[in-house]
Design an enzyme around this catalytic site. Structure first.
Site, PDB file in Angstrom:
ATOM      1  N   TYR A   1     -77.246 117.742 -64.198  1.00  0.00           N
ATOM      2  CA  TYR A   1     -76.026 117.919 -65.193  1.00  0.00           C
ATOM      3  C   TYR A   1     -76.460 118.638 -66.294  1.00  0.00           C
ATOM      4  O   TYR A   1     -75.684 119.513 -66.828  1.00  0.00           O
ATOM      5  CB  TYR A   1     -75.377 116.347 -65.598  1.00  0.00           C
TER       6      TYR A   1
ATOM      7  N   SER B   1     -71.288 119.614 -73.178  1.00  0.00           N
ATOM      8  CA  SER B   1     -71.712 118.334 -73.475  1.00  0.00           C
ATOM      9  C   SER B   1     -72.847 118.360 -74.540  1.00  0.00           C
ATOM     10  O   SER B   1     -73.717 119.312 -74.500  1.00  0.00           O
ATOM     11  CB  SER B   1     -71.899 117.886 -72.107  1.00  0.00           C
TER      12      SER B   1
END
Length: 198
Positions: free
Chosen positions: A79, A66
């Site tokens: 995250y 990501s």
């Protein structure tokens, strides 16, 4: 999978979960689950399939990480940590393969902005022309092209290469100003994520 299918020539680690809560509000069990799914799973799949790739000096390891694995984001502490780990792990394994002269084992690390899969429902981009919410089909096409070209890192959209380069050049206070300007401080403000199924 190894028992039923056997060895594979391309391994794509694509599983991911997100809590979307401030670090202090995230339950411990969800923080642990985020790390297990988003980073530890990479360790176990590599352990299962990398030895055969090394033995034949042929294979491709694809880590769907990501853009949050390259820069911190407000309300994504767990995250981001898990995706930073995924990026660092994939980079390190790539270096190991090079040192071991396993030039046939390739690595592609994918760092996209938000993808419209439901996982990040509610997230908004302050500058959608510069940082659009990405469609899954578009991202899949870019990933396939990157794999075919043995591209080592793929950032989507392309402007991320420039924005992340600034991170390492500019002082921290100026990075905060840029994060505020580009909206990354508030991208999670309206996050509600994928609804739970009954």
């Amino acid at each position: 999978v190894k028992k039923e299918v056997g060895d594979v020539s391309i391994l794509v680690n694509n599983a991911g979960i997100v809590t979307g809560k401030r670090f202090i509000d995230a339950p411990d069990s969800l923080v642990e689950k985020t790390m297990e799914v988003n980073s530890m799973a990479h360790f176990w799949t590599y352990k299962a399939f990398l030895p055969a790739m090394m033995a034949s000096n042929h294979g491709h390891l694809v880590s769907i990480a990501s853009s949050a694995g390259v820069i911190g984001v407000n309300r994504l502490a767990d995250y981001c940590s898990s995706k930073f780990a995924a990026v660092g792990f994939a980079e390190s394994v790539d270096l190991e393969m090079r040192v071991l002269k396993k030039s046939g084992v390739k690595t592609t690390i994918v760092c996209p902005f938000v993808i419209n899969t439901g996982m990040f429902d509610g997230c908004k981009s302050k500058w959608p022309r510069l940082l659009p919410i990405l469609e899954p089909e578009y991202v899949a096409e870019k990933i396939m092209t990157a794999i075919r070209q043995d591209q080592e890192i793929l950032m989507i959209p392309r402007c991320l290469y420039f924005l992340f380069a600034l991170k390492f050049i500019l002082p921290a206070k100026l990075n905060f100003v840029f994060s505020d300007y580009f909206g990354s401080l508030y991208v999670m403000d309206e996050f509600h994520g994928r609804g739970k199924k009954d």
